[in-house]
Design a protein around this motif. Structure first.
Motif, PDB file in Angstrom:
ATOM      1  N   GLN A  10      38.334  46.307  35.825  1.00 38.03           N
ATOM      2  CA  GLN A  10      37.388  46.939  36.783  1.00 38.03           C
ATOM      3  C   GLN A  10      37.526  45.871  38.175  1.00 38.03           C
ATOM      4  O   GLN A  10      36.350  46.316  38.940  1.00 38.03           O
ATOM      5  CB  GLN A  10      36.477  47.436  36.451  1.00 38.03           C
ATOM      6  CG  GLN A  10      36.409  48.612  35.327  1.00 38.03           C
ATOM      7  CD  GLN A  10      35.247  49.406  34.595  1.00 38.03           C
ATOM      8  OE1 GLN A  10      34.100  48.530  34.820  1.00 38.03           O
ATOM      9  NE2 GLN A  10      35.325  50.513  34.199  1.00 38.03           N
ATOM     10  N   ASN A  17      37.668  44.195  41.852  1.00 41.53           N
ATOM     11  CA  ASN A  17      37.969  44.586  42.973  1.00 41.53           C
ATOM     12  C   ASN A  17      39.006  43.473  43.521  1.00 41.53           C
ATOM     13  O   ASN A  17      38.434  42.281  43.826  1.00 41.53           O
ATOM     14  CB  ASN A  17      36.812  44.648  44.021  1.00 41.53           C
ATOM     15  CG  ASN A  17      35.865  45.713  43.711  1.00 41.53           C
ATOM     16  OD1 ASN A  17      36.413  46.850  43.370  1.00 41.53           O
ATOM     17  ND2 ASN A  17      34.659  45.788  43.849  1.00 41.53           N
ATOM     18  N   GLN A  64      47.620  48.105  36.658  1.00 41.82           N
ATOM     19  CA  GLN A  64      46.249  48.909  37.160  1.00 41.82           C
ATOM     20  C   GLN A  64      45.781  49.997  36.126  1.00 41.82           C
ATOM     21  O   GLN A  64      44.346  49.838  35.916  1.00 41.82           O
ATOM     22  CB  GLN A  64      46.443  49.378  38.429  1.00 41.82           C
ATOM     23  CG  GLN A  64      45.239  49.568  39.332  1.00 41.82           C
ATOM     24  CD  GLN A  64      44.694  51.130  39.006  1.00 41.82           C
ATOM     25  OE1 GLN A  64      45.175  52.061  38.666  1.00 41.82           O
ATOM     26  NE2 GLN A  64      43.452  51.136  39.220  1.00 41.82           N
ATOM     27  N   TRP A 104      41.576  48.354  37.937  1.00 44.79           N
ATOM     28  CA  TRP A 104      41.270  47.668  38.701  1.00 44.79           C
ATOM     29  C   TRP A 104      41.022  48.605  40.156  1.00 44.79           C
ATOM     30  O   TRP A 104      41.793  49.533  40.152  1.00 44.79           O
ATOM     31  CB  TRP A 104      42.189  46.287  39.480  1.00 44.79           C
ATOM     32  CG  TRP A 104      42.399  45.382  38.413  1.00 44.79           C
ATOM     33  CD1 TRP A 104      41.501  44.571  37.607  1.00 44.79           C
ATOM     34  CD2 TRP A 104      43.441  44.952  37.684  1.00 44.79           C
ATOM     35  NE1 TRP A 104      41.762  43.912  36.790  1.00 44.79           N
ATOM     36  CE2 TRP A 104      43.452  43.874  36.876  1.00 44.79           C
ATOM     37  CE3 TRP A 104      44.985  45.145  37.866  1.00 44.79           C
ATOM     38  CZ2 TRP A 104      44.392  43.208  36.037  1.00 44.79           C
ATOM     39  CZ3 TRP A 104      45.963  44.500  37.173  1.00 44.79           C
ATOM     40  CH2 TRP A 104      45.415  43.450  36.435  1.00 44.79           C
ATOM     41  N   ASN A 105      40.359  47.855  41.233  1.00 47.52           N
ATOM     42  CA  ASN A 105      40.231  48.586  42.421  1.00 47.52           C
ATOM     43  C   ASN A 105      41.163  47.693  43.302  1.00 47.52           C
ATOM     44  O   ASN A 105      40.882  46.542  43.473  1.00 47.52           O
ATOM     45  CB  ASN A 105      39.003  48.868  43.044  1.00 47.52           C
ATOM     46  CG  ASN A 105      38.878  49.099  44.444  1.00 47.52           C
ATOM     47  OD1 ASN A 105      39.676  49.861  45.014  1.00 47.52           O
ATOM     48  ND2 ASN A 105      38.015  48.658  45.360  1.00 47.52           N
ATOM     49  N   HIS A 156      34.799  44.136  52.565  1.00 44.97           N
ATOM     50  CA  HIS A 156      35.163  45.474  52.134  1.00 44.97           C
ATOM     51  C   HIS A 156      34.944  45.279  50.638  1.00 44.97           C
ATOM     52  O   HIS A 156      35.233  45.888  49.716  1.00 44.97           O
ATOM     53  CB  HIS A 156      36.518  46.089  52.101  1.00 44.97           C
ATOM     54  CG  HIS A 156      37.035  46.269  53.693  1.00 44.97           C
ATOM     55  ND1 HIS A 156      36.509  47.331  54.236  1.00 44.97           N
ATOM     56  CD2 HIS A 156      37.435  45.490  54.604  1.00 44.97           C
ATOM     57  CE1 HIS A 156      37.072  47.331  55.386  1.00 44.97           C
ATOM     58  NE2 HIS A 156      37.482  46.363  55.761  1.00 44.97           N
ATOM     59  N   ASN A 157      33.957  44.144  50.302  1.00 47.36           N
ATOM     60  CA  ASN A 157      33.606  44.008  48.784  1.00 47.36           C
ATOM     61  C   ASN A 157      34.670  43.655  47.745  1.00 47.36           C
ATOM     62  O   ASN A 157      34.640  44.130  46.701  1.00 47.36           O
ATOM     63  CB  ASN A 157      32.709  45.098  48.560  1.00 47.36           C
ATOM     64  CG  ASN A 157      31.495  45.288  49.296  1.00 47.36           C
ATOM     65  OD1 ASN A 157      30.888  44.061  49.309  1.00 47.36           O
ATOM     66  ND2 ASN A 157      31.151  46.634  49.344  1.00 47.36           N
ATOM     67  N   PHE A 158      35.603  42.814  48.164  1.00 44.62           N
ATOM     68  CA  PHE A 158      36.637  42.396  47.183  1.00 44.62           C
ATOM     69  C   PHE A 158      36.127  41.125  46.469  1.00 44.62           C
ATOM     70  O   PHE A 158      35.694  40.255  47.384  1.00 44.62           O
ATOM     71  CB  PHE A 158      38.003  42.413  47.783  1.00 44.62           C
ATOM     72  CG  PHE A 158      38.627  43.627  47.987  1.00 44.62           C
ATOM     73  CD1 PHE A 158      39.178  44.496  47.086  1.00 44.62           C
ATOM     74  CD2 PHE A 158      38.390  44.015  49.411  1.00 44.62           C
ATOM     75  CE1 PHE A 158      39.576  45.708  47.484  1.00 44.62           C
ATOM     76  CE2 PHE A 158      38.822  45.482  49.830  1.00 44.62           C
ATOM     77  CZ  PHE A 158      39.558  46.124  48.756  1.00 44.62           C
TER      78      PHE A 158
END
Ligand SMILES: Nc1ncnc2c1ncn2[C@@H]1O[C@H](COP(=O)(O)OP(=O)(O)OP(=O)(O)O)[C@@H](O)[C@H]1O
Length: 330
Positions: free
Chosen positions: A27, A29, A51, A56-57, A118-120
């Protein structure tokens, strides 16, 4: 893209490596840095196929240097991302100096900015075993120590929140090419990669093939084996140096204890000085600067060196090496 694509041996290898070392947790990012070349395309397809198992995102980022030689690459990468139904982020440079070092520095900054916005938490690159072997030779020729020679690791922190991971570091460049051909991935052949003005390209295109033909067909594996051996040694020595530093560096961070430095091995003396000097000269020291300080360990009282940096001197004072001229000296 067909997300239910059959796994190849490459998929299984990567899946097992990720599971074994927990490089990219479930999960996570993940921002994939895609240049358009064979390595990062191979990496992207592998991660997208894996994936569903890892949930994962995933997104793709491209950094456009805005050099004339780059024309068309960003569009090409965007089209691939669109076809694969993956979010795409682009950063464009302006007036970027045309050197490898400037480009690399800017790219990492750009990727961190995208990841932050973008919160990775993970930025992944397509570095391979071949890059590792080339980096080793590149640094060797420049006179690096064991630490510099064993650079290019599986992961390292870029910021407090962002980790750089290199998931295909044990694939060779011929393997990534074979993978791209097998899955018909549209590789962008970058003209810059064949420009022999760049040292890296000469190592890749002239030196490594020469070594393979005349010395060892498995030279990439041999060099990477050396990298792994050096890495374990340097990690151990670095930890020893850090432990000893606590008793050698004065609590005011302006003095080193010579009596405690004298009996310890040369390798640790150099490492302790290297760990300490950035606080004095505000950058990583070079070999000559480290040696200038090391020469003071056994020098007569009052011996002085002024070659460290402008306005900064080190002087022997009894059992201490005292650093003078630092900016916030009270
Ligand atoms: N223009 C780009 N945009 C996005 N990612 C890139 C770009 N160029 C390189 N990368 C990423 O970096 C990886 C390594 O590329 P390359 O070997 O060309 O760079 P490098 O400068 O040698 O790398 P390093 O930064 O570690 O030295 C690629 O597989 C890709 O993941």
């Amino acid at each position: 893209m067909n997300r239910k694509a059959d796994w190849s041996l490459f998929h299984t290898r990567l899946h097992q490596k990720l599971r074994q070392d927990n490089l990219l947790p479930k999960q996570a990012n993940i921002l994939i840095a895609v240049s358009g070349g064979q390595d990062s395309l191979c990496l992207s397809k592998l991660l997208l196929d894996l994936q569903p198992k890892w949930q994962w995102n995933i997104a793709i980022a491209h950094c456009d240097h805005n050099w004339s030689t780059d024309a068309g690459i960003a569009d090409h990468v965007e089209k691939i991302a669109t076809k694969w139904l993956v979010s795409f982020y682009l950063k464009q440079a302006s007036n970027l100096k045309e050197t490898e070092a400037a480009a690399r520095k800017w790219r990492y900054q750009a990727l961190i900015e995208i990841a932050d916005t973008h919160n990775f938490n993970y930025i992944v690159t397509g570095h391979t075993k071949s890059d590792r072997a080339e980096t080793f030779l590149y640094n060797l020729i420049r006179g690096a120590g064991a630490d510099g020679l064993s650079s290019l690791s599986w992961q390292r922190n870029l910021t407090d929140n962002i980790v750089l991971v290199r998931p295909i570091l044990d694939f060779t460049r011929s393997e990534t090419l074979e993978f791209c051909q097998q899955f018909e991935l549209p590789i962008w052949v970058d003209a810059v990669n064949s420009n022999l003005k760049y040292a890296r390209n000469r190592i890749r295109q002239d030196l490594i093939p020469y070594l393979q033909d005349n010395f060892n067909p498995q030279v990439e594996n041999a060099l990477v084996q050396t990298v792994k051996l050096l890495r374990a040694d340097t990690q151990y020595l670095e930890a020893q140096a850090t432990n000893l530093s606590a008793t050698i560096i004065h609590s005011d961070y302006r003095q080193l204890n010579r009596l405690k430095l004298q009996p310890i091995p040369l390798a640790l003396q150099r490492r302790i000085i290297r760990q300490f000097l950035p606080q004095v000269i505000a950058k990583q020291p070079n070999f000559a600067q480290i040696e200038a300080v090391r020469n003071l360990i056994n020098a007569p009282n009052k011996t002085r060196t002024s070659t460290l940096a402008k306005g900064i001197a080190a002087e022997v004072s009894g059992e201490w090496i005292v650093f003078k001229g630092m900016r916030d000296e009270g």
